[in-house]
Motif scaffolding. Structure first.
Motif, short mmCIF file in Angstrom:
data_model
loop_
_atom_site.label_atom_id
_atom_site.label_comp_id
_atom_site.label_asym_id
_atom_site.label_seq_id
_atom_site.Cartn_x
_atom_site.Cartn_y
_atom_site.Cartn_z
N TRP A 6 0.82 -1.21 0.00
CA TRP A 6 0.00 0.00 0.00
C TRP A 6 0.86 1.26 0.00
CZ3 TRP A 6 -4.71 0.35 -1.53
CH2 TRP A 6 -5.57 -0.74 -1.42
N VAL A 7 1.92 1.26 0.80
CA VAL A 7 2.82 2.40 0.84
C VAL A 7 3.47 2.60 -0.53
CG1 VAL A 7 4.97 3.28 1.84
CG2 VAL A 7 3.23 2.26 3.31
N GLN A 8 3.88 1.52 -1.14
CA GLN A 8 4.50 1.60 -2.45
C GLN A 8 3.52 2.11 -3.49
OE1 GLN A 8 6.01 -2.16 -3.80
NE2 GLN A 8 7.32 -1.22 -5.34
N LEU A 9 2.29 1.66 -3.46
CA LEU A 9 1.26 2.10 -4.39
C LEU A 9 0.96 3.58 -4.19
CD1 LEU A 9 -0.84 1.43 -6.57
CD2 LEU A 9 -2.41 0.86 -4.71
N ILE A 10 0.82 4.02 -2.96
CA ILE A 10 0.55 5.43 -2.68
C ILE A 10 1.72 6.30 -3.11
CG2 ILE A 10 0.20 7.09 -0.80
CD1 ILE A 10 -1.47 4.86 0.59
N VAL A 14 1.52 9.30 -5.94
CA VAL A 14 1.92 10.68 -5.62
C VAL A 14 2.97 11.17 -6.60
CG1 VAL A 14 3.13 12.09 -3.90
CG2 VAL A 14 1.27 10.58 -3.19
N VAL A 15 3.97 10.34 -6.90
CA VAL A 15 5.01 10.73 -7.85
C VAL A 15 4.40 10.91 -9.24
CG1 VAL A 15 7.11 9.93 -9.03
CG2 VAL A 15 6.90 9.68 -6.56
N LEU A 16 3.53 10.02 -9.64
CA LEU A 16 2.89 10.12 -10.94
C LEU A 16 2.08 11.40 -11.07
CD1 LEU A 16 2.35 8.53 -13.59
CD2 LEU A 16 0.29 7.67 -12.48
#
Length: 69
Positions: A6-10, A14-16
């Motif tokens: 989940w942290v990786q997906l968020i 955010v970067v995208l």
């Protein structure tokens, strides 16, 4: 999904989202032929490639003017 996923997906989202506007503006300038911050670096390299390959960048290329069938 675990917490790390989940942290990786968020983080990815955010970067995208953060890069969407600057990258879109840069691409719009490139497509419109305007000067960008990379021109001083890329333009000499581009001109060298044109010179080595015998391409004249001042000529307008169309689909009918290419050597491909």
């Amino acid at each position: 999904m675990n917490a790390y996923s989940w942290v990786q997906l968020i983080f990815y989202m955010v970067v995208l989202i953060a890069l969407a506007k600057p990258l879109g503006s840069f691409m719009a300038k490139v497509y419109q032929g305007e000067r960008t911050f990379l021109d001083p670096v890329v333009r000499p390299l581009e001109n060298l490639i044109y010179r080595l390959s015998g391409v004249k960048p001042s000529l307008k290329w169309t689909g009918r003017s290419t050597p491909l069938p």
